[in-house]
Each structure stands twice: as structure tokens, then as C-alpha cells.
Write an enzyme that holds these catalytic residues in place. Structure first.
Site, PDB file in Angstrom:
ATOM      1  N   GLU A  27     -13.758  41.606  29.626  1.00 54.96           N
ATOM      2  CA  GLU A  27     -13.078  41.196  30.859  1.00 54.96           C
ATOM      3  C   GLU A  27     -11.566  41.385  30.733  1.00 54.96           C
ATOM      4  O   GLU A  27     -10.904  41.788  31.682  1.00 54.96           O
ATOM      5  CB  GLU A  27     -13.378  39.730  31.175  1.00 54.96           C
ATOM      6  CG  GLU A  27     -14.827  39.480  31.554  1.00 54.96           C
ATOM      7  CD  GLU A  27     -15.103  38.013  31.760  1.00 54.96           C
ATOM      8  OE1 GLU A  27     -15.324  37.624  32.928  1.00 54.96           O
ATOM      9  OE2 GLU A  27     -15.098  37.264  30.756  1.00 54.96           O
ATOM     10  N   TYR A  59       7.056  32.502  52.316  1.00 51.87           N
ATOM     11  CA  TYR A  59       5.736  33.074  51.978  1.00 51.87           C
ATOM     12  C   TYR A  59       5.835  34.201  50.967  1.00 51.87           C
ATOM     13  O   TYR A  59       5.019  34.320  50.065  1.00 51.87           O
ATOM     14  CB  TYR A  59       5.021  33.624  53.223  1.00 51.87           C
ATOM     15  CG  TYR A  59       4.900  32.694  54.391  1.00 51.87           C
ATOM     16  CD1 TYR A  59       4.517  31.362  54.234  1.00 51.87           C
ATOM     17  CD2 TYR A  59       5.159  33.151  55.669  1.00 51.87           C
ATOM     18  CE1 TYR A  59       4.398  30.527  55.322  1.00 51.87           C
ATOM     19  CE2 TYR A  59       5.031  32.316  56.771  1.00 51.87           C
ATOM     20  CZ  TYR A  59       4.653  31.007  56.591  1.00 51.87           C
ATOM     21  OH  TYR A  59       4.534  30.174  57.660  1.00 51.87           O
ATOM     22  N   GLU A  79      -9.798  28.106  35.775  1.00 50.43           N
ATOM     23  CA  GLU A  79      -9.177  26.785  35.893  1.00 50.43           C
ATOM     24  C   GLU A  79      -7.721  26.815  35.417  1.00 50.43           C
ATOM     25  O   GLU A  79      -6.851  26.182  36.022  1.00 50.43           O
ATOM     26  CB  GLU A  79      -9.967  25.750  35.078  1.00 50.43           C
ATOM     27  CG  GLU A  79     -11.336  25.438  35.626  1.00 50.43           C
ATOM     28  CD  GLU A  79     -12.456  26.392  35.188  1.00 50.43           C
ATOM     29  OE1 GLU A  79     -13.624  26.031  35.353  1.00 50.43           O
ATOM     30  OE2 GLU A  79     -12.155  27.499  34.676  1.00 50.43           O
ATOM     31  N   LYS A 105     -13.035  35.219  41.097  1.00 48.33           N
ATOM     32  CA  LYS A 105     -13.204  36.484  40.370  1.00 48.33           C
ATOM     33  C   LYS A 105     -14.283  37.255  41.127  1.00 48.33           C
ATOM     34  O   LYS A 105     -15.428  36.805  41.240  1.00 48.33           O
ATOM     35  CB  LYS A 105     -13.649  36.218  38.931  1.00 48.33           C
ATOM     36  CG  LYS A 105     -13.876  37.501  38.129  1.00 48.33           C
ATOM     37  CD  LYS A 105     -14.415  37.223  36.745  1.00 48.33           C
ATOM     38  CE  LYS A 105     -13.366  36.552  35.912  1.00 48.33           C
ATOM     39  NZ  LYS A 105     -13.732  36.516  34.485  1.00 48.33           N
TER      40      LYS A 105
END
Length: 132
Positions: A27, A59, A79, A105
Site C-alpha cells: 500500500e 477554503y 485514523e 481509501k
């Protein structure tokens, strides 16, 4: 208003980035697509009155802050990515009273058909750290 602080929200939804977060080495090597939804609780009364960018959350600057985290150094867990985003928003502007961040993901390396996995982190700025 409930007398306990701002209830207004600035949000950015569906931000799409390429990152290298995950527990497995593949990954981090291959990377993948991530989306982020972010909601910031901030008092927008003054911005509404003045129509001035300086009285609200910019923004574009928040987008850049989020991008730098998601596209930055890899984390094992979503997390941790979401936490880093929330904490960065608190550091970015002391007017942010609370933040909610969802990190997904896309197309995770998971057995079976699954379009996304993710987490949502909600945090309030500690009372003592809020501007008076």
C-alpha cells in the site's frame, strides 16, 4: 444558538488525493486514491456581516492543508490521517471550535467487492484552548 458556542459550519466534500497510507508495504509502495470530507464548526456571523474573507475560513488554504497531509508522509492507519487533519485545522485557525473529518481509501486491497473503507473522526477544541 444554544449558548455553547458556534453552530455554523464550513465544509469541503469529496476532496480527492493520491496517498501511500496503509499497514501493508504494498500500500505504501503502490499508493492509492483517498477522499476526504471535512466539516469545521466556526462562528460565521462576522463573515456574513462583513462579506470579508478574513472573517471566515479560507477554503483554498484548508484544501492545501489537507492535501499536504494526505499526499505527505505515509501513515499506517486512516485514523492517524484523520486525526492529523483535525489537529492541523485547530492549529490553522483558533476560531475552529470543532472538526469532523472523514477519510476514505478507495478500492482498498480487500478480499471481495468493496468500493471504500474509511473512518470519521470528530473532535472539539478543548474549552481552555478556545479564543475568548
Amino acid at each position: 444558538m444554544d449558548g455553547h458556542g458556534p453552530v455554523d459550519t464550513v465544509f469541503l466534500e469529496g476532496m480527492l488525493f493520491f496517498g501511500r497510507h496503509g499497514v501493508f508495504p504494498a500500500e505504501k509502495e503502490k499508493g492509492g486514491r483517498f477522499t476526504v470530507d471535512l466539516r469545521l464548526t466556526v462562528d460565521l456571523a462576522r463573515a456574513g456581516e462583513t462579506d470579508a474573507l478574513a472573517e471566515t475560513i479560507d477554503y483554498e488554504k484548508i484544501y492545501t492543508l489537507v492535501r499536504d497531509i494526505v499526499e505527505g508522509p505515509p501513515k499506517n492507519l486512516l485514523e492517524a490521517v484523520a486525526r492529523d487533519i483535525v489537529e492541523a485545522c485547530f492549529r490553522f485557525d483558533p476560531r475552529v471550535a470543532a472538526a469532523e473529518c472523514t477519510v476514505r481509501k478507495l478500492d482498498p486491497p480487500f478480499p471481495g467487492a468493496l468500493s471504500a473503507v474509511g473512518v470519521t473522526v470528530r473532535r472539539r477544541r478543548p474549552q481552555e484552548a478556545r479564543p475568548h
